[in-house]
Design a protein around this motif. Structure first.
Motif, PDB file in Angstrom:
ATOM      1  N   ASP A 225       0.857  -1.192   0.000  1.00 19.03           N
ATOM      2  CA  ASP A 225       0.000   0.000   0.000  1.00 19.03           C
ATOM      3  C   ASP A 225       0.895   1.246   0.000  1.00 19.03           C
ATOM      4  O   ASP A 225       1.589   1.529   0.996  1.00 19.03           O
ATOM      5  N   ARG A 226       0.863   1.969  -1.094  1.00 20.65           N
ATOM      6  CA  ARG A 226       1.772   3.112  -1.255  1.00 20.65           C
ATOM      7  C   ARG A 226       1.573   4.197  -0.198  1.00 20.65           C
ATOM      8  O   ARG A 226       2.464   5.001   0.056  1.00 20.65           O
ATOM      9  N   ARG A 227       0.397   4.207   0.393  1.00 18.40           N
ATOM     10  CA  ARG A 227       0.142   5.232   1.411  1.00 18.40           C
ATOM     11  C   ARG A 227       1.041   5.047   2.638  1.00 18.40           C
ATOM     12  O   ARG A 227       1.252   5.959   3.417  1.00 18.40           O
ATOM     13  N   PHE A 228       1.542   3.804   2.799  1.00 25.13           N
ATOM     14  CA  PHE A 228       2.318   3.530   4.006  1.00 25.13           C
ATOM     15  C   PHE A 228       3.784   3.196   3.727  1.00 25.13           C
ATOM     16  O   PHE A 228       4.540   2.911   4.637  1.00 25.13           O
ATOM     17  N   ARG A 229       4.145   3.209   2.452  1.00 25.57           N
ATOM     18  CA  ARG A 229       5.526   2.837   2.121  1.00 25.57           C
ATOM     19  C   ARG A 229       6.407   4.076   2.252  1.00 25.57           C
ATOM     20  O   ARG A 229       6.227   5.059   1.528  1.00 25.57           O
ATOM     21  N   PRO A 230       7.364   4.039   3.186  1.00 24.07           N
ATOM     22  CA  PRO A 230       8.187   5.239   3.344  1.00 24.07           C
ATOM     23  C   PRO A 230       9.093   5.468   2.146  1.00 24.07           C
ATOM     24  O   PRO A 230       9.471   4.522   1.452  1.00 24.07           O
ATOM     25  N   PHE A 231       9.403   6.718   1.911  1.00 28.38           N
ATOM     26  CA  PHE A 231      10.313   7.094   0.842  1.00 28.38           C
ATOM     27  C   PHE A 231      11.640   6.372   1.066  1.00 28.38           C
ATOM     28  O   PHE A 231      12.197   6.401   2.166  1.00 28.38           O
ATOM     29  N   GLN A 232      12.126   5.710   0.011  1.00 27.11           N
ATOM     30  CA  GLN A 232      13.368   4.952   0.132  1.00 27.11           C
ATOM     31  C   GLN A 232      14.522   5.797  -0.378  1.00 27.11           C
ATOM     32  O   GLN A 232      14.498   6.274  -1.506  1.00 27.11           O
ATOM     33  N   PHE A 233      15.491   5.968   0.471  1.00 25.35           N
ATOM     34  CA  PHE A 233      16.638   6.804   0.117  1.00 25.35           C
ATOM     35  C   PHE A 233      17.847   6.265   0.859  1.00 25.35           C
ATOM     36  O   PHE A 233      17.726   5.677   1.928  1.00 25.35           O
ATOM     37  N   GLY A 234      19.021   6.457   0.295  1.00 26.31           N
ATOM     38  CA  GLY A 234      20.237   6.020   0.977  1.00 26.31           C
ATOM     39  C   GLY A 234      20.541   4.560   0.728  1.00 26.31           C
ATOM     40  O   GLY A 234      19.870   3.886  -0.051  1.00 26.31           O
TER      41      GLY A 234
ATOM     42  N   PRO B 131     -13.751   0.864  11.506  1.00 31.94           N
ATOM     43  CA  PRO B 131     -13.459   2.108  10.770  1.00 31.94           C
ATOM     44  C   PRO B 131     -12.743   3.147  11.631  1.00 31.94           C
ATOM     45  O   PRO B 131     -11.826   3.808  11.181  1.00 31.94           O
ATOM     46  N   GLN B 132     -13.160   3.233  12.883  1.00 34.10           N
ATOM     47  CA  GLN B 132     -12.558   4.240  13.769  1.00 34.10           C
ATOM     48  C   GLN B 132     -11.084   3.901  14.058  1.00 34.10           C
ATOM     49  O   GLN B 132     -10.211   4.757  14.015  1.00 34.10           O
ATOM     50  N   ASP B 133     -10.852   2.621  14.341  1.00 32.35           N
ATOM     51  CA  ASP B 133      -9.475   2.193  14.622  1.00 32.35           C
ATOM     52  C   ASP B 133      -8.616   2.266  13.368  1.00 32.35           C
ATOM     53  O   ASP B 133      -7.433   2.615  13.427  1.00 32.35           O
ATOM     54  N   GLN B 134      -9.233   1.931  12.236  1.00 32.73           N
ATOM     55  CA  GLN B 134      -8.509   1.998  10.966  1.00 32.73           C
ATOM     56  C   GLN B 134      -7.973   3.420  10.759  1.00 32.73           C
ATOM     57  O   GLN B 134      -6.816   3.619  10.410  1.00 32.73           O
ATOM     58  N   GLU B 135      -8.842   4.378  11.046  1.00 31.90           N
ATOM     59  CA  GLU B 135      -8.448   5.775  10.856  1.00 31.90           C
ATOM     60  C   GLU B 135      -7.266   6.140  11.757  1.00 31.90           C
ATOM     61  O   GLU B 135      -6.290   6.757  11.334  1.00 31.90           O
ATOM     62  N   GLU B 136      -7.364   5.727  13.013  1.00 32.90           N
ATOM     63  CA  GLU B 136      -6.296   6.081  13.948  1.00 32.90           C
ATOM     64  C   GLU B 136      -5.007   5.328  13.624  1.00 32.90           C
ATOM     65  O   GLU B 136      -3.910   5.895  13.686  1.00 32.90           O
ATOM     66  N   CYS B 137      -5.136   4.061  13.237  1.00 26.94           N
ATOM     67  CA  CYS B 137      -3.943   3.279  12.892  1.00 26.94           C
ATOM     68  C   CYS B 137      -3.277   3.836  11.631  1.00 26.94           C
ATOM     69  O   CYS B 137      -2.055   3.864  11.527  1.00 26.94           O
ATOM     70  N   GLU B 138      -4.096   4.292  10.701  1.00 27.49           N
ATOM     71  CA  GLU B 138      -3.534   4.894   9.480  1.00 27.49           C
ATOM     72  C   GLU B 138      -2.733   6.140   9.835  1.00 27.49           C
ATOM     73  O   GLU B 138      -1.658   6.376   9.314  1.00 27.49           O
ATOM     74  N   ARG B 139      -3.284   6.923  10.744  1.00 26.51           N
ATOM     75  CA  ARG B 139      -2.570   8.137  11.148  1.00 26.51           C
ATOM     76  C   ARG B 139      -1.209   7.785  11.751  1.00 26.51           C
ATOM     77  O   ARG B 139      -0.209   8.445  11.499  1.00 26.51           O
ATOM     78  N   LEU B 140      -1.209   6.729  12.567  1.00 26.03           N
ATOM     79  CA  LEU B 140       0.035   6.342  13.233  1.00 26.03           C
ATOM     80  C   LEU B 140       1.074   5.811  12.247  1.00 26.03           C
ATOM     81  O   LEU B 140       2.275   5.971  12.444  1.00 26.03           O
ATOM     82  N   ALA B 141       0.597   5.144  11.191  1.00 23.73           N
ATOM     83  CA  ALA B 141       1.514   4.439  10.279  1.00 23.73           C
ATOM     84  C   ALA B 141       1.922   5.270   9.065  1.00 23.73           C
ATOM     85  O   ALA B 141       2.867   4.906   8.368  1.00 23.73           O
ATOM     86  N   THR B 142       1.228   6.367   8.826  1.00 23.23           N
ATOM     87  CA  THR B 142       1.506   7.133   7.603  1.00 23.23           C
ATOM     88  C   THR B 142       2.878   7.808   7.674  1.00 23.23           C
ATOM     89  O   THR B 142       3.158   8.567   8.613  1.00 23.23           O
ATOM     90  N   PRO B 143       3.744   7.557   6.693  1.00 20.93           N
ATOM     91  CA  PRO B 143       5.060   8.211   6.684  1.00 20.93           C
ATOM     92  C   PRO B 143       4.931   9.701   6.444  1.00 20.93           C
ATOM     93  O   PRO B 143       3.898  10.191   5.979  1.00 20.93           O
ATOM     94  N   GLU B 144       6.005  10.409   6.723  1.00 19.74           N
ATOM     95  CA  GLU B 144       5.920  11.877   6.737  1.00 19.74           C
ATOM     96  C   GLU B 144       5.544  12.487   5.388  1.00 19.74           C
ATOM     97  O   GLU B 144       4.778  13.440   5.348  1.00 19.74           O
ATOM     98  N   LEU B 145       6.086  11.964   4.290  1.00 22.33           N
ATOM     99  CA  LEU B 145       5.802  12.620   3.001  1.00 22.33           C
ATOM    100  C   LEU B 145       4.328  12.474   2.630  1.00 22.33           C
ATOM    101  O   LEU B 145       3.677  13.423   2.206  1.00 22.33           O
TER     102      LEU B 145
END
Ligand SMILES: Nc1ncnc2c1ncn2[C@@H]1O[C@H](COP(=O)(O)OS(=O)(=O)O)[C@@H](OP(=O)(O)O)[C@H]1O
Length: 480
Positions: free
Chosen positions: A415-424, A439-453
């Motif tokens: 899932d590209r939404r959670f794959r961190p930018f690969q560098f180095g 749905p509620q937990d999914q939302e919160e877990c997504e927030r926790l797992a989403t990489p910065e970019l």
């Protein structure tokens, strides 16, 4: 979870409403017990909107986080993204992902920024993406009473992280076969001012926007203040007064704290003093003390988080998060402040990295000391209890949200939404969410797992929704 110490509870939830809070929680717990089944699996504190009513102080929501490189800053960014997202706060975002780095921060780099008086711009709440710090310009964007904070990391661990991440970006690192070879004779590889070489020495000092002592400046082209058209202007602020204090001397570089009572006097820049490196460093640190309300320490990340929550009057849940931007297969040896357990080779590397990055080492020692002084004030036992609770909470969230309960190799993250930018040269780890979350937990877990970019893009889209051009109604004349 660890036991709730009364002192900690009072601090985090507020004394006045403690009884009410307990009552509410007991009732909620009882109702959940009655409902049983799936509710046992629901993440407990997913109702942050309940919390502010119980806090004894208003949560601070105007924040400037200086995101230093390779120091655990993405993990801090993650919690700021989440908090701001949940509370509908307005981020001062870069057009892409950084504010013109490695150039000094300029207000004009902020998306949607209008110079004062230039429109009906809503104020920004959070400024937190990579920049080279430049107070004067930051104050064009953020209110002067914002909470200023940052994070530092032991330069030995930071050097290791930076070497593998910026191997191809820094010309010094690129030329060197290994970090050990680089540190054995850094001057054979390093040219101040060469492309990307700020990553190879005193990166923290650089990110804090501090000028370099004369002997460290580049002979010809460099990025350092005296020759940089965007030279930093380090204002003198009364010690401890924080950024809300008036900038007294915008043309000077660094001044001793002892001179700050002399408001308005023109004090010469350090370049015009014949001062040793050590006074230069001391003055730089004193200036940082006057600007930053808190500097976290990566090696004491959780302790720092508890102090952050306390300083911001946030709940512990607001600062619980997962580690972001960790490189796979990294030995943790050099992350430790103490040398115990390190091989002789590692110890030598550590010593060399700290000596080479002497300004960062001074910075690190200074802020490590301040952190512990703060911990003393907060209370060691109270802190330990809060840290234990925070870790238990993080573990529970990881177990609940993540496949395997931990970070994953990016090759498994489809899932590209959670794959961190690969560098180095090393893989950057990320997270895979468990399936079947509510749905509620999914939302919160997504927030926790989403990489910065990806999170930055999400906030950007929320703040700047695409403008839809409505079709003109042809049934009415366009003009009278
Ligand atoms: N919570 C916590 N505690 C201690 N260390 C942590 C933490 N979170 C991230 N890290 C480590 O910090 C490194 C990434 O730093 P940054 O996020 O600042 O990097 S970046 O500049 O944004 O690319 C990266 O270090 P390396 O793995 O050594 O490269 C992370 O593992």
């Amino acid at each position: 979870m660890g036991p709730l110490s009364p002192a900690r509870t009072l601090r985090l939830w507020g004394p006045r409403s403690l009884g009410v809070a307990l009552g509410v929680f007991m009732t909620i717990g009882f109702v959940l017990q009655l409902l049983g089944g799936p509710f046992h699996r629901r993440l407990q504190p997913l109702a942050p909107s309940l919390r502010p009513a119980f806090l004894s102080c208003p949560p601070r929501q105007r924040l400037v986080f200086l995101k230093t490189h390779k120091s655990g800053s993405s993990s801090v960014l993650s919690l700021l993204h989440r908090y701001g997202d949940r509370h509908g706060l307005r981020f001062a975002l870069p057009a892409r992902y950084q504010f013109g780095y490695p150039r000094l921060f300029q207000a004009s780099r902020v998306k949607g920024y209008r110079p004062q008086g230039g429109g009906t711009q809503l104020p920004f709440d959070i400024l937190c993406h990579h920049m080279r710090f430049n107070l004067k310009e930051v104050l064009q964007v953020m209110p002067s009473d914002s909470f200023f904070f940052s994070i530092v990391r032991d330069p030995a661990a930071l050097a290791r992280s930076a070497f593998s991440y910026y191997k191809s970006t820094s010309s010094a690192f690129r030329k060197s076969p290994s970090l050990a070879a680089f540190l054995a004779n850094p001057r054979a590889f390093y040219r101040p001012g060469a492309r990307g070489d700020h990553y190879a020495r005193n990166l923290l000092w650089f990110d804090f926007g501090l000028p370099f002592p004369p002997e460290m400046r580049a002979k010809s082209r460099n990025l350092h203040p005296s020759r940089d058209p965007n030279a930093p202007e380090l204002q003198v602020l009364p010690s401890g007064a924080g950024p809300q204090a008036q900038a007294l001397n915008p043309n000077a570089l660094i001044h001793p704290v002892s001179t700050v009572a002399d408001h308005g006097s023109q004090i010469p820049s350090p370049a015009s003093f014949h001062m040793g490196s050590s006074s230069f460093i001391q003055w730089g640190l004193a200036w940082l003390d006057s600007v930053f309300d808190l500097v976290m320490v990566a090696e004491y990340f959780d302790e720092s988080l508890v102090l952050l929550a306390d300083a911001l009057c946030w709940g512990l849940d607001d600062v619980v998060g997962f580690m972001h931007n960790a490189q796979a297969g990294r030995e943790q040896g050099l992350s430790t402040v103490s040398n115990s357990g390190l091989t002789a080779e590692d110890q030598q590397l550590t010593a060399r990295a700290r000596a080479w990055n002497n300004l960062d080492w001074a910075l690190y020692v200074h802020f490590n000391r301040s952190l512990w002084a703060r911990i003393e004030k907060y209370g060691q036992r109270r802190l330990q209890t809060a840290v234990a609770e925070l870790r238990a909470r993080r573990q529970a969230l990881a177990k609940h949200c993540l496949v395997g309960g931990e970070a994953s190799d990016p090759k498994y993250i489809t899932d590209r939404r959670f794959r961190p930018f690969q560098f180095g040269s090393a893989k950057v780890l990320g997270y895979i969410l468990r399936s079947g979350l509510s749905p509620q937990d999914q939302e919160e877990c997504e927030r926790l797992a989403t990489p910065e970019l990806q999170y930055k893009d999400k906030l950007d889209a929320k703040q700047f929704p695409p403008t839809v051009s409505l079709p003109l109604k042809t049934s009415r004349p366009l003009s009278p």
